[in-house]
Write an enzyme that holds these catalytic residues in place. Structure first.
Site, PDB file in Angstrom:
ATOM      1  N   ASN A 175       0.805  -1.236   0.000  1.00 45.82           N
ATOM      2  CA  ASN A 175       0.000   0.000   0.000  1.00 45.82           C
ATOM      3  C   ASN A 175       0.831   1.276   0.000  1.00 45.82           C
ATOM      4  O   ASN A 175       0.369   2.305  -0.488  1.00 45.82           O
ATOM      5  CB  ASN A 175      -0.921  -0.037   1.226  1.00 45.82           C
ATOM      6  CG  ASN A 175      -1.526   1.313   1.532  1.00 45.82           C
ATOM      7  OD1 ASN A 175      -2.419   1.770   0.824  1.00 45.82           O
ATOM      8  ND2 ASN A 175      -1.022   1.982   2.568  1.00 45.82           N
TER       9      ASN A 175
ATOM     10  N   TYR B 211       3.507   9.611 -11.145  1.00 46.86           N
ATOM     11  CA  TYR B 211       2.571   8.913 -10.263  1.00 46.86           C
ATOM     12  C   TYR B 211       1.606   8.012 -11.035  1.00 46.86           C
ATOM     13  O   TYR B 211       1.542   6.803 -10.765  1.00 46.86           O
ATOM     14  CB  TYR B 211       1.834   9.944  -9.392  1.00 46.86           C
ATOM     15  CG  TYR B 211       0.869   9.331  -8.412  1.00 46.86           C
ATOM     16  CD1 TYR B 211       1.322   8.544  -7.346  1.00 46.86           C
ATOM     17  CD2 TYR B 211      -0.497   9.525  -8.543  1.00 46.86           C
ATOM     18  CE1 TYR B 211       0.433   7.974  -6.455  1.00 46.86           C
ATOM     19  CE2 TYR B 211      -1.395   8.961  -7.649  1.00 46.86           C
ATOM     20  CZ  TYR B 211      -0.930   8.185  -6.603  1.00 46.86           C
ATOM     21  OH  TYR B 211      -1.815   7.607  -5.722  1.00 46.86           O
TER      22      TYR B 211
ATOM     23  N   LYS C 195       1.200   3.787 -11.169  1.00 48.68           N
ATOM     24  CA  LYS C 195      -0.032   3.048 -10.847  1.00 48.68           C
ATOM     25  C   LYS C 195      -0.503   2.200 -12.038  1.00 48.68           C
ATOM     26  O   LYS C 195      -1.114   1.161 -11.847  1.00 48.68           O
ATOM     27  CB  LYS C 195      -1.120   4.015 -10.369  1.00 48.68           C
ATOM     28  CG  LYS C 195      -0.752   4.741  -9.060  1.00 48.68           C
ATOM     29  CD  LYS C 195      -0.508   3.772  -7.910  1.00 48.68           C
ATOM     30  CE  LYS C 195      -0.310   4.497  -6.582  1.00 48.68           C
ATOM     31  NZ  LYS C 195      -0.106   3.569  -5.452  1.00 48.68           N
TER      32      LYS C 195
HETATM   33  P1  NAD Z   1      -0.392   8.808   3.167  1.00 45.74           P
HETATM   34  O1  NAD Z   1       0.622   9.778   2.712  1.00 45.74           O
HETATM   35  O2  NAD Z   1      -1.343   9.161   4.239  1.00 45.74           O
HETATM   36  O3  NAD Z   1       0.304   7.423   3.544  1.00 45.74           O
HETATM   37  C1  NAD Z   1       1.350   6.898   2.789  1.00 45.74           C
HETATM   38  C2  NAD Z   1       1.967   5.741   3.530  1.00 45.74           C
HETATM   39  O4  NAD Z   1       3.100   5.321   2.797  1.00 45.74           O
HETATM   40  C3  NAD Z   1       2.435   6.127   4.920  1.00 45.74           C
HETATM   41  O5  NAD Z   1       2.110   5.104   5.836  1.00 45.74           O
HETATM   42  C4  NAD Z   1       3.946   6.218   4.772  1.00 45.74           C
HETATM   43  O6  NAD Z   1       4.647   5.799   5.920  1.00 45.74           O
HETATM   44  C5  NAD Z   1       4.218   5.265   3.641  1.00 45.74           C
HETATM   45  N1  NAD Z   1       5.433   5.683   2.951  1.00 45.74           N
HETATM   46  C6  NAD Z   1       5.633   6.847   2.269  1.00 45.74           C
HETATM   47  N2  NAD Z   1       6.904   6.890   1.828  1.00 45.74           N
HETATM   48  C7  NAD Z   1       7.498   5.725   2.233  1.00 45.74           C
HETATM   49  C8  NAD Z   1       8.785   5.177   2.071  1.00 45.74           C
HETATM   50  N3  NAD Z   1       9.743   5.806   1.400  1.00 45.74           N
HETATM   51  N4  NAD Z   1       9.046   3.968   2.631  1.00 45.74           N
HETATM   52  C9  NAD Z   1       8.094   3.308   3.284  1.00 45.74           C
HETATM   53  N5  NAD Z   1       6.837   3.748   3.467  1.00 45.74           N
HETATM   54  C10 NAD Z   1       6.556   4.954   2.941  1.00 45.74           C
HETATM   55  O7  NAD Z   1      -1.156   8.427   1.846  1.00 45.74           O
HETATM   56  P2  NAD Z   1      -2.430   7.523   1.530  1.00 45.74           P
HETATM   57  O8  NAD Z   1      -3.366   8.401   0.830  1.00 45.74           O
HETATM   58  O9  NAD Z   1      -2.883   6.744   2.705  1.00 45.74           O
HETATM   59  O10 NAD Z   1      -1.755   6.565   0.447  1.00 45.74           O
HETATM   60  C11 NAD Z   1      -1.760   5.156   0.547  1.00 45.74           C
HETATM   61  C12 NAD Z   1      -1.821   4.586  -0.844  1.00 45.74           C
HETATM   62  O11 NAD Z   1      -3.046   5.001  -1.465  1.00 45.74           O
HETATM   63  C13 NAD Z   1      -0.708   5.062  -1.770  1.00 45.74           C
HETATM   64  O12 NAD Z   1      -0.239   3.976  -2.554  1.00 45.74           O
HETATM   65  C14 NAD Z   1      -1.379   6.077  -2.661  1.00 45.74           C
HETATM   66  O13 NAD Z   1      -0.764   6.199  -3.899  1.00 45.74           O
HETATM   67  C15 NAD Z   1      -2.771   5.488  -2.757  1.00 45.74           C
HETATM   68  N6  NAD Z   1      -3.842   6.420  -3.166  1.00 45.74           N
HETATM   69  C16 NAD Z   1      -4.201   7.471  -2.377  1.00 45.74           C
HETATM   70  C17 NAD Z   1      -5.216   8.305  -2.799  1.00 45.74           C
HETATM   71  C18 NAD Z   1      -5.673   9.490  -1.980  1.00 45.74           C
HETATM   72  O14 NAD Z   1      -6.472  10.286  -2.492  1.00 45.74           O
HETATM   73  N7  NAD Z   1      -5.246   9.631  -0.736  1.00 45.74           N
HETATM   74  C19 NAD Z   1      -5.868   8.086  -4.013  1.00 45.74           C
HETATM   75  C20 NAD Z   1      -5.469   6.997  -4.778  1.00 45.74           C
HETATM   76  C21 NAD Z   1      -4.459   6.173  -4.342  1.00 45.74           C
END
Ligand code: NAD
Length: 247
Positions: A90, A155, A159
């Site tokens: 994730n 990005y 994906k």
């Molecule tokens: P967030 O920034 O709240 O969390 C990201 C997580 O990734 C955190 O737990 C962080 O510790 C971890 N992380 C970041 N860089 C890291 C690294 N270098 N090494 C290890 N861990 C690392 O973001 P989120 O929104 O919870 O994102 C989670 C997933 O959901 C991601 O893959 C993101 O692309 C995807 N996503 C998010 C959204 C959105 O709108 N928030 C939409 C589509 C997809």
């Protein structure tokens, strides 16, 4: 729904990953969250332990850019808890740089976490799962993997790759009783989104049929379903959880 299962969630310390951890704990799984730093992993552990004092919880901070670091951590999970049943890849990062200003090093950083680490986690999990007779691999994609986005091409590129990995591994690993699926969240209320300027967000919300941003727990519900036996005949899907975003 996940009684007796052992789950690892990368990026499980906040946002969507943290909510997946909560859902899995509510459903009686053993949960190991991977964070980017020991301090954030410890903090997530403390919060989860406070909410689920009787649950089996662990937190680690392997370097996701290193195959060997992930191998060490997942091997430890298997030896400590007896199995690895659900691997949730994730963790992810985003960037909005336009192509003219895009520093190639930043592109590589996005690929390292969003693609390479998903490959490493899937490969190691598949080896463990094959040996134990099966398992579930889940990846976090994004709806930008369906449409692209008008800036920050790294990005969506990453994906699209996550979807390719998901669909290919589903075909490759089905015979080993390993299901591989992805969830493609739309705009979701997490720290990642807080960094997005309002002027970019507003027109996006106007394109969401449900007319609002999603909550991380709504995305986590899809991860619960796909991890559970309720999805026992589902593999190779990229499930949008986006309130019907029509871009
Ligand atoms: P967030 O920034 O709240 O969390 C990201 C997580 O990734 C955190 O737990 C962080 O510790 C971890 N992380 C970041 N860089 C890291 C690294 N270098 N090494 C290890 N861990 C690392 O973001 P989120 O929104 O919870 O994102 C989670 C997933 O959901 C991601 O893959 C993101 O692309 C995807 N996503 C998010 C959204 C959105 O709108 N928030 C939409 C589509 C997809």
């Amino acid at each position: 729904m996940l009684n007796g299962k052992v789950a690892v969630i990368t990026g499980g310390t906040r946002g969507i990953g943290f909510e997946i951890a909560r859902k899995y704990l509510q459903n009686h799984a053993t949960v190991v969250v991977f964070g980017s730093r020991k301090e954030t992993a410890d903090k997530a552990y403390a919060l989860l332990h406070q909410e689920f004092p009787n649950a089996s919880i662990d937190a680690m901070a392997p370097d996701l850019s290193s195959y060997h670091s992930i191998l060490e951590a997942l091997t430890k999970v298997k030896s400590t808890y007896g199995s690895l049943d659900i691997m949730v890849n994730n963790a992810g990062v985003s960037a909005n740089d336009r192509i003219y200003e895009y520093d190639p090093e930043n592109f590589e950083k996005i690929m390292a976490l969003n693609v390479n680490a998903v490959f490493y986690g899937s490969k190691i999990a598949a080896e463990i799962m094959k040996e134990q007779g099966g398992g579930v691999i889940l990846n976090t994609s994004s709806i930008v993997s369906l449409y692209g986005q008008p800036s920050g091409c790294g990005y969506p590129t990453s994906k699209f790759a996550v979807n390719g990995l998901t669909q290919s591994l589903a075909r490759e690993l089905g015979k080993d009783n390993i299901r591989v699926n992805a969830v493609a969240p739309g705009v979701t209320e997490t720290d990642m989104m807080k960094a997005v300027p309002k002027e970019i967000l507003k027109p996006i919300i106007e394109k969401i049929s449900l007319n609002r941003i999603g909550k991380p727990e709504e995305v986590a519900d899809a991860f619960l379903f796909l991890a559970s036996d309720m999805a026992s005949y589902i593999t190779g899907v990229v499930l949008p959880v986006d309130g019907a975003t029509i871009i």
